[in-house]
Design a protein around this motif. Structure first.
Motif, PDB file in Angstrom:
ATOM      1  N   LEU A   1      31.940 -73.489 -71.295  1.00  0.00           N
ATOM      2  CA  LEU A   1      30.938 -73.290 -72.342  1.00  0.00           C
ATOM      3  C   LEU A   1      29.886 -74.393 -72.301  1.00  0.00           C
ATOM      4  CD1 LEU A   1      33.130 -72.091 -75.359  1.00  0.00           C
ATOM      5  CD2 LEU A   1      31.534 -70.714 -74.009  1.00  0.00           C
ATOM      6  N   ASP A   2      30.301 -75.608 -71.958  1.00  0.00           N
ATOM      7  CA  ASP A   2      29.340 -76.711 -71.815  1.00  0.00           C
ATOM      8  C   ASP A   2      28.286 -76.374 -70.767  1.00  0.00           C
ATOM      9  OD1 ASP A   2      30.693 -78.247 -73.685  1.00  0.00           O
ATOM     10  OD2 ASP A   2      31.780 -79.424 -72.187  1.00  0.00           O
ATOM     11  N   SER A   3      28.726 -75.966 -69.594  1.00  0.00           N
ATOM     12  CA  SER A   3      27.785 -75.700 -68.506  1.00  0.00           C
ATOM     13  C   SER A   3      26.939 -74.460 -68.791  1.00  0.00           C
ATOM     14  CB  SER A   3      28.515 -75.569 -67.175  1.00  0.00           C
ATOM     15  OG  SER A   3      29.449 -74.520 -67.209  1.00  0.00           O
ATOM     16  N   ILE A   4      27.537 -73.474 -69.433  1.00  0.00           N
ATOM     17  CA  ILE A   4      26.797 -72.270 -69.804  1.00  0.00           C
ATOM     18  C   ILE A   4      25.686 -72.610 -70.788  1.00  0.00           C
ATOM     19  CG2 ILE A   4      26.993 -70.105 -71.112  1.00  0.00           C
ATOM     20  CD1 ILE A   4      29.833 -69.862 -69.759  1.00  0.00           C
ATOM     21  N   GLN A   5      26.013 -73.421 -71.785  1.00  0.00           N
ATOM     22  CA  GLN A   5      25.002 -73.783 -72.774  1.00  0.00           C
ATOM     23  C   GLN A   5      23.893 -74.626 -72.143  1.00  0.00           C
ATOM     24  OE1 GLN A   5      24.533 -72.245 -75.319  1.00  0.00           O
ATOM     25  NE2 GLN A   5      24.720 -73.357 -77.250  1.00  0.00           N
ATOM     26  N   THR A   6      24.253 -75.465 -71.209  1.00  0.00           N
ATOM     27  CA  THR A   6      23.244 -76.262 -70.510  1.00  0.00           C
ATOM     28  C   THR A   6      22.283 -75.370 -69.731  1.00  0.00           C
ATOM     29  OG1 THR A   6      24.722 -78.163 -70.308  1.00  0.00           O
ATOM     30  CG2 THR A   6      22.888 -78.046 -68.757  1.00  0.00           C
ATOM     31  N   ALA A   7      22.831 -74.376 -69.054  1.00  0.00           N
ATOM     32  CA  ALA A   7      21.986 -73.457 -68.291  1.00  0.00           C
ATOM     33  C   ALA A   7      21.072 -72.644 -69.206  1.00  0.00           C
ATOM     34  CB  ALA A   7      22.860 -72.531 -67.453  1.00  0.00           C
ATOM     35  N   PHE A   8      21.619 -72.155 -70.304  1.00  0.00           N
ATOM     36  CA  PHE A   8      20.795 -71.400 -71.249  1.00  0.00           C
ATOM     37  C   PHE A   8      19.705 -72.291 -71.857  1.00  0.00           C
ATOM     38  CE2 PHE A   8      24.229 -68.007 -72.394  1.00  0.00           C
ATOM     39  CZ  PHE A   8      23.867 -67.274 -71.277  1.00  0.00           C
ATOM     40  N   ALA A   9      20.065 -73.519 -72.199  1.00  0.00           N
ATOM     41  CA  ALA A   9      19.108 -74.427 -72.845  1.00  0.00           C
ATOM     42  C   ALA A   9      17.928 -74.742 -71.936  1.00  0.00           C
ATOM     43  CB  ALA A   9      19.806 -75.712 -73.270  1.00  0.00           C
ATOM     44  N   ALA A  10      18.134 -74.676 -70.626  1.00  0.00           N
ATOM     45  CA  ALA A  10      17.056 -74.940 -69.680  1.00  0.00           C
ATOM     46  C   ALA A  10      16.145 -73.738 -69.471  1.00  0.00           C
ATOM     47  CB  ALA A  10      17.640 -75.374 -68.340  1.00  0.00           C
ATOM     48  N   ASN A  11      16.498 -72.603 -70.092  1.00  0.00           N
ATOM     49  CA  ASN A  11      15.759 -71.357 -69.844  1.00  0.00           C
ATOM     50  C   ASN A  11      15.579 -70.532 -71.115  1.00  0.00           C
ATOM     51  OD1 ASN A  11      15.650 -71.152 -66.680  1.00  0.00           O
ATOM     52  ND2 ASN A  11      17.733 -71.812 -67.166  1.00  0.00           N
ATOM     53  N   THR A  12      15.231 -71.165 -72.214  1.00  0.00           N
ATOM     54  CA  THR A  12      15.200 -70.470 -73.505  1.00  0.00           C
ATOM     55  C   THR A  12      14.142 -69.382 -73.590  1.00  0.00           C
ATOM     56  OG1 THR A  12      13.788 -72.211 -74.406  1.00  0.00           O
ATOM     57  CG2 THR A  12      16.174 -72.423 -74.765  1.00  0.00           C
TER      58      THR A  12
ATOM     59  N   PHE B   1      40.924 -60.266 -57.447  1.00  0.00           N
ATOM     60  CA  PHE B   1      40.324 -61.332 -58.226  1.00  0.00           C
ATOM     61  C   PHE B   1      39.439 -62.213 -57.353  1.00  0.00           C
ATOM     62  CE2 PHE B   1      44.355 -61.285 -60.969  1.00  0.00           C
ATOM     63  CZ  PHE B   1      43.862 -60.203 -61.661  1.00  0.00           C
ATOM     64  N   VAL B   2      38.532 -62.955 -58.007  1.00  0.00           N
ATOM     65  CA  VAL B   2      37.682 -63.890 -57.291  1.00  0.00           C
ATOM     66  C   VAL B   2      37.467 -65.129 -58.123  1.00  0.00           C
ATOM     67  CG1 VAL B   2      35.465 -62.984 -58.132  1.00  0.00           C
ATOM     68  CG2 VAL B   2      35.552 -64.138 -55.947  1.00  0.00           C
ATOM     69  N   SER B   3      37.342 -66.256 -57.471  1.00  0.00           N
ATOM     70  CA  SER B   3      37.043 -67.495 -58.161  1.00  0.00           C
ATOM     71  C   SER B   3      35.647 -67.946 -57.774  1.00  0.00           C
ATOM     72  CB  SER B   3      38.062 -68.570 -57.771  1.00  0.00           C
ATOM     73  OG  SER B   3      37.714 -69.811 -58.327  1.00  0.00           O
ATOM     74  N   THR B   4      34.812 -68.276 -58.770  1.00  0.00           N
ATOM     75  CA  THR B   4      33.451 -68.703 -58.502  1.00  0.00           C
ATOM     76  C   THR B   4      33.145 -69.956 -59.263  1.00  0.00           C
ATOM     77  OG1 THR B   4      32.639 -67.298 -60.272  1.00  0.00           O
ATOM     78  CG2 THR B   4      32.612 -66.369 -58.058  1.00  0.00           C
ATOM     79  N   ASN B   5      32.105 -70.643 -58.840  1.00  0.00           N
ATOM     80  CA  ASN B   5      31.727 -71.908 -59.450  1.00  0.00           C
ATOM     81  C   ASN B   5      30.415 -71.778 -60.210  1.00  0.00           C
ATOM     82  OD1 ASN B   5      33.891 -73.408 -58.290  1.00  0.00           O
ATOM     83  ND2 ASN B   5      32.798 -73.362 -56.341  1.00  0.00           N
ATOM     84  N   GLN B   6      30.282 -72.537 -61.289  1.00  0.00           N
ATOM     85  CA  GLN B   6      29.068 -72.546 -62.087  1.00  0.00           C
ATOM     86  C   GLN B   6      27.971 -73.314 -61.355  1.00  0.00           C
ATOM     87  OE1 GLN B   6      28.621 -71.028 -64.893  1.00  0.00           O
ATOM     88  NE2 GLN B   6      26.624 -71.823 -65.495  1.00  0.00           N
ATOM     89  N   ASN B   7      26.758 -72.728 -61.298  1.00  0.00           N
ATOM     90  CA  ASN B   7      25.654 -73.370 -60.604  1.00  0.00           C
ATOM     91  C   ASN B   7      24.346 -73.116 -61.349  1.00  0.00           C
ATOM     92  OD1 ASN B   7      24.119 -74.674 -58.668  1.00  0.00           O
ATOM     93  ND2 ASN B   7      23.915 -72.820 -57.410  1.00  0.00           N
ATOM     94  N   PRO B   8      24.187 -73.639 -62.578  1.00  0.00           N
ATOM     95  CA  PRO B   8      22.989 -73.346 -63.354  1.00  0.00           C
ATOM     96  C   PRO B   8      21.769 -74.048 -62.774  1.00  0.00           C
ATOM     97  CG  PRO B   8      24.324 -74.980 -64.485  1.00  0.00           C
ATOM     98  CD  PRO B   8      25.103 -74.544 -63.274  1.00  0.00           C
ATOM     99  N   ASN B   9      20.711 -73.315 -62.610  1.00  0.00           N
ATOM    100  CA  ASN B   9      19.459 -73.873 -62.111  1.00  0.00           C
ATOM    101  C   ASN B   9      18.296 -73.334 -62.932  1.00  0.00           C
ATOM    102  OD1 ASN B   9      20.495 -75.306 -59.746  1.00  0.00           O
ATOM    103  ND2 ASN B   9      20.940 -73.260 -58.931  1.00  0.00           N
ATOM    104  N   GLN B  10      17.228 -74.069 -62.962  1.00  0.00           N
ATOM    105  CA  GLN B  10      16.031 -73.613 -63.649  1.00  0.00           C
ATOM    106  C   GLN B  10      15.487 -72.359 -62.961  1.00  0.00           C
ATOM    107  OE1 GLN B  10      14.696 -75.055 -66.350  1.00  0.00           O
ATOM    108  NE2 GLN B  10      13.074 -73.514 -66.500  1.00  0.00           N
ATOM    109  N   ILE B  11      15.107 -71.374 -63.764  1.00  0.00           N
ATOM    110  CA  ILE B  11      14.573 -70.146 -63.209  1.00  0.00           C
ATOM    111  C   ILE B  11      13.107 -70.350 -62.829  1.00  0.00           C
ATOM    112  CG2 ILE B  11      14.077 -67.719 -63.698  1.00  0.00           C
ATOM    113  CD1 ILE B  11      17.037 -68.390 -63.428  1.00  0.00           C
ATOM    114  N   SER B  12      12.729 -69.954 -61.610  1.00  0.00           N
ATOM    115  CA  SER B  12      11.355 -70.137 -61.138  1.00  0.00           C
ATOM    116  C   SER B  12      10.475 -68.971 -61.551  1.00  0.00           C
ATOM    117  CB  SER B  12      11.356 -70.253 -59.615  1.00  0.00           C
ATOM    118  OG  SER B  12      11.689 -69.010 -59.027  1.00  0.00           O
ATOM    119  N   ASP B  13       9.151 -69.177 -61.511  1.00  0.00           N
ATOM    120  CA  ASP B  13       8.213 -68.110 -61.849  1.00  0.00           C
ATOM    121  C   ASP B  13       8.353 -66.927 -60.898  1.00  0.00           C
ATOM    122  OD1 ASP B  13       7.245 -69.590 -63.936  1.00  0.00           O
ATOM    123  OD2 ASP B  13       5.528 -70.400 -62.834  1.00  0.00           O
ATOM    124  N   ALA B  14       8.647 -67.227 -59.634  1.00  0.00           N
ATOM    125  CA  ALA B  14       8.791 -66.148 -58.659  1.00  0.00           C
ATOM    126  C   ALA B  14       9.953 -65.231 -59.008  1.00  0.00           C
ATOM    127  CB  ALA B  14       8.996 -66.736 -57.264  1.00  0.00           C
TER     128      ALA B  14
END
Length: 530
Positions: free
Chosen positions: A171-182, A21-34
């Motif tokens: 789910l809050d953080s996931i939705q925030t990340a998706f909303a920044a990259n629709t 198993f592994v534990s990871t942290n949520q780190n949503p960021n805006q996706i760049s053009d590159a």
């Protein structure tokens, strides 16, 4: 010989280890053009397999919740007719599938995505983990989630109340990340469900939140209402049209329900489906099942040429029930005339029924229960290609049938349910809820785990008990007036993580055991739903 092979297969799949198993942290960021220009095969290629394995296969589904909830039944006397279908546990493979085929590759995707600065792929994998574990916890109760990846001698399971709080937070953080990259298109070639549409995934996030909130409606009504209203009010919306349905590619595989019915010839329509679909004159039956050719099998209802097997049936020989109704041949694989290449995981009809129940519970934004109930039925009919929905919704007299087994009368039953279809505003909330959950159950054919959740949570639909109850102290005793409550942990976990299993059982409350008679957290046992 075939029984021996099957028994060896059972031994092979009965347990699974969850040490990796592994534990990871949520780190949503805006996706760049590159990053948009990069080839994402490294992180995207495992996704379709993860989605495919969110559900069980023929053992985990058709000889477990498909049977317990009265969708399918077996006429084969596996292991002397003492098995999961008669409440003696022989098959327990879903745990291994979810950790081995979803959580493990998700771990790899998250690690690679974070190492290569592709945060939205990590977000996607984290959401798929919630889809997986929200199903697995509905089977077992506490599961390993926050300590996923631990190398400690004892790996602890998350208490169910903690688990759901963590789901909602993530789910809050996931939705925030998706909303920044629709407008992000990086998922497109890896996404068999929504073809890379972030707005569609956002609808699914809200719909999952609503589903999980409703699970908690009796055990924690305040949290359930808060999270349910959050889902209902989110601007991204919910799955409200069949074009939004969350479906998964079978990746060229046969539907599990068809594999065990056609290739193994071991299951048939359940008598419970015969009772409800026949009694309510439900046109969806022809989308689900094939009629029988021998009119002597259905003399008790000559206008309805289908025949099912009672769940947990008394079985003399497999040949007795072979002539009973198979699933519709469209579910078979294409070489044998099938047309099914995807399976339903979350439909607009289910959302409509969730909204109907939310309306009964007074959740803001849910809308009118009658409107949502009838919309759910209409969406279901359209999704399954059935006609006659107007007449069906107006029927206030047809009721489920009593069942007669022409082979063995020990399997006969009198229907516990007298529910009708037509909505009546004068009915009390319990009867309205029974109508909602009964229709939700009918719609959920091939997606039966959620119906097992609803049944344990609400007591609806009113299905009969198993004919033959082989529960025992080995796996837990189910009284004659009750039904199976959960699945025990697999044997490998009991051996390799014994202290973790003991800790998990302690988190299920006083008197809990790792058996099939212990209720999950949200299954309060209170017969009143309001």
């Amino acid at each position: 010989m075939r029984q021996i092979i099957f028994a060896l297969f059972i031994v092979t799949i009965f347990g699974s280890c969850t040490k990796d198993f592994v534990s990871t942290n949520q780190n949503p960021n805006q996706i760049s053009d590159a990053l948009l220009k990069q080839d994402f095969n490294l992180v995207g290629s495992p996704i379709s397999g993860m989605l495919f394995n969110l559900n069980g296969h023929q053992i985990e589904e058709d000889l477990c919740q498909d049977s317990w909830m009265g969708f399918m039944s077996t006429g084969t006397d596996f292991v002397g007719n003492v098995n999961n279908t008669t409440y003696y546990i022989r098959w327990n493979a879903y745990w291994g599938r979810e950790y081995g085929s979803v959580m493990s590759p998700a771990k790899q995707v998250i690690q690679l995505a974070e190492a290569n600065n592709l945060p939205l792929f990590a977000t996607w994998a984290k959401f798929i983990k919630i889809l997986s574990m929200s199903k697995l916890t509905a089977v077992h109760g506490p599961v390993i989630y926050s300590e996923y990846g631990s190398t400690a001698p004892t790996i602890h399971y998350d208490k169910e109340s903690d688990l759901y709080n963590l789901f909602f937070k993530q789910l809050d953080s996931i939705q925030t990340a998706f909303a920044a990259n629709t407008t992000y298109k990086g998922f497109t070639k890896f996404d068999p469900s929504y073809h890379g549409s972030i707005p569609e995934w956002m609808k699914l996030v809200n719909s999952i939140r609503l589903r999980l909130a409703m699970r908690l409606s009796k055990v924690d009504p305040v949290l359930a209402k808060t999270q349910g209203e959050k889902a209902l009010s989110d601007p991204a919306g919910l799955i409200t049209a069949n074009s939004d349905n969350f479906t998964n590619s079978l990746l060229g595989n046969i539907m599990p329900v068809a594999q065990i019915c056609y290739q193994w010839d071991d299951t048939r329509m359940s008598a419970v489906m015969e009772s409800f679909l026949g009694g309510l004159k439900d046109p969806r039956v022809s989308s689900y099942f094939a009629p029988v050719s021998d009119a002597a099998l259905y003399v008790d209802h000559p206008a309805f040429p289908y025949k099912g097997i009672r769940n947990g049936a008394y079985i003399n020989t497999k040949a007795d029930h072979i002539p009973f109704s198979k699933v519709n041949s469209n579910f078979n694989d294409p070489p044998n005339g099938g047309t099914t290449t995807t399976r339903r995981d979350f439909t607009a009809a289910e959302v409509a029924f969730l909204k109907a129940e939310a309306g009964l519970r007074g959740w803001a934004g849910a809308g009118d229960p009658k409107t949502n109930y009838e919309n759910g039925v209409r969406l279901s009919f359209a999704d399954w290609g059935a006609g006659g929905v107007d007449a069906y919704l107006a029927d206030n007299t047809s009721k489920p049938l009593d069942y007669v087994d022409p082979v063995d009368h020990r399997n006969n039953f009198t229907s516990r349910s007298t529910v009708t279809v037509a909505w009546n505003d004068a009915d009390n909330n319990e009867l309205k809820l029974e109508k909602i959950i009964t229709q939700k159950w009918i719609n959920n054919f091939t997606n039966t785990l959620e119906s097992w959740v609803d049944f344990r949570r609400t007591g609806y639909p009113k299905i009969p008990h198993v004919a033959k109850n082989d529960s025992s102290p080995d796996w837990g005793v189910i009284p004659a007036d009750q039904w199976i409550k959960r699945m025990p942990y697999p044997n490998n976990e009991r051996v390799s993580n014994a202290a973790g299993v003991a800790d998990a059982v302690s988190k299920m409350g006083a008197g809990a055991k790792d058996d099939i008679a212990t209720r999950l957290w949200w299954d309060t046992g209170n017969p009143s739903n309001f």
